[in-house]
Design an enzyme around this catalytic site. Sequence first.
Site, PDB file in Angstrom:
ATOM      1  CB  SER A 294      46.635  36.366  44.586  1.00  0.00           C
ATOM      2  OG  SER A 294      46.004  35.955  45.804  1.00  0.00           O
ATOM      3  CE  LYS A 295      43.897  28.725  42.934  1.00  0.00           C
ATOM      4  NZ  LYS A 295      43.504  27.541  43.653  1.00  0.00           N
ATOM      5  NE  ARG A 296      41.819  32.938  48.997  1.00  0.00           N
ATOM      6  CZ  ARG A 296      42.588  32.136  48.370  1.00  0.00           C
ATOM      7  NH1 ARG A 296      43.299  32.183  47.639  1.00  0.00           N
ATOM      8  NH2 ARG A 296      42.067  30.511  48.845  1.00  0.00           N
TER       9      ARG A 296
END
Length: 532
Positions: A294-296
Amino acid sequence: MGVISGAVWKTSLPVGLRVVQRTSSLGCTRFYCDQPAATKDEGEVRVRFAPSPTGFMHLGGLRTALYNYLFAKRHGGKFVLRIEDTDRERFVEGASEKLFIDLKWAGIEPDEDPFKGGPYGPYTQSQRYDIYKREVKKLMEDGRAYYCFCTERRLELLRKEALRLRQVPKYDNKCRHLTPGQIAERLAKNDKFCIRFRLDSKGDEFNDLIYGKIVYFIAQQEGDPVIIKSDGYPTYHFANVVDDHYMRITHVLRGVEWQISTPKHIQLFHAFGWRPPQYAHLPLIMNPNGSKLSKRQGDVQLEHYRNNGTFPQALLNYITQSGGGFGRELLDIEAPQLTDLIRQFDLKKINANSSRLNPELLKHFNRAEIRHKLENDSEAAERIVNVVTEMVRKEFSKDAKQLQLDQSHVREVLSWSLPRIDSLNDLVKGKLSFLWVLPQPSKEKLIDSDILALLAKNLATASDVPEFSKSELSRFMKAFAERNHLAFEKLMKALRSGLSGLQEGPSVPEMMEILGREKTVQRIELAAGRQK
């Protein structure tokens, strides 16, 4: 966005454009200005990496960028960076600039991008709205796109009803059937609208360069998709297709999660009368526990690896192990470089199955990259020495007067540490602080100072200790303890205190080996002097 009206055509065409005749689904024949298809561009391979600035780059994005770059360079083509910033709700300020910095750090330099420009710019979608407005008019006039006035409430009710009936939630295409009069009436009242693309009901087939033949009946799974949102912004699907065409993209390499959208994109290409690029969908990279990246997720962002002392090339080598794309020859190279990756990259060798990251491989590649730079690149080796020197000064700023940072010592430490560290950052962690900082005086008198002074004198003499190696030192000190009627363990404890001031760390002979004869003798003499 205002009401879509007919286009005004000029009598002369810019260089590179052609006139295309097309008959719409409503039976109308129209003429359009069109650029040649990408594959007509003298056979040049053109690929793009098109991230959304809704977060920061992680390993999955880096792998996509790398494989596009390798494919382009392998075939003498162009690698384009395009910023797809049409999702204004999730837009992250500064993310576009950070993406560019991350690519540059990794050594993946675009040939065309929003910062240096190029022949088919702008390369940021928010600067291309006039193009999207022009192109959506064509679809409207052809009957392949239409106004939709359905409210959010109606769409939500459709979704809930489908779920109640255990059906796939999708738009029912109600506004497809509005009459021109009904449309004019709604527009006159300034009713809120979006624009949808009319999907074909037939099955869509395409050849995925990695997964092979794909057949998907998209109209059975979803309703007509929105291509222009009610705020006037194009959706990803529409802008993506328009930009791929006008930027003459010949091949699209992207994550397999986009495979399900490809039939929709191909329908859009065909609706315009354009030739689609060839598609290759890359398998998923998974976390070690099998979850999706995930980007986060902080620990897979490039910033995390950079701050932890990972070399860019080591990170590239790490992600090439997730999904393949290379022959066994690459495994024979201890520290592959970007030129090696370009030379050996082959789409046909990409594994279609998802793969999990193995953090131990990253440690291996980072150690190999440090060794490669120290042993094969004098300029890179000098940079590493300077980096380590600055790291030590920063980490041990309180001990600035006691630091041992002459270049020869730093180089010796680096050579010794290669099999023992995973990154340069490890060199300034607690257990290895003795490498740089003279130990503080010990208040505890462990053994007699005269014994320490005698040991220092023996160690300084090459005839007593001809080889200053771990094995030779271990042998000598056991003999020294026996001759002087000392408990070996007590001697080791005293030496550990005098050499490092630490209770843990490498073995005493190993510490002595890395410090070398001169510094070892110096520290033992200092310890002897403190105890007098």
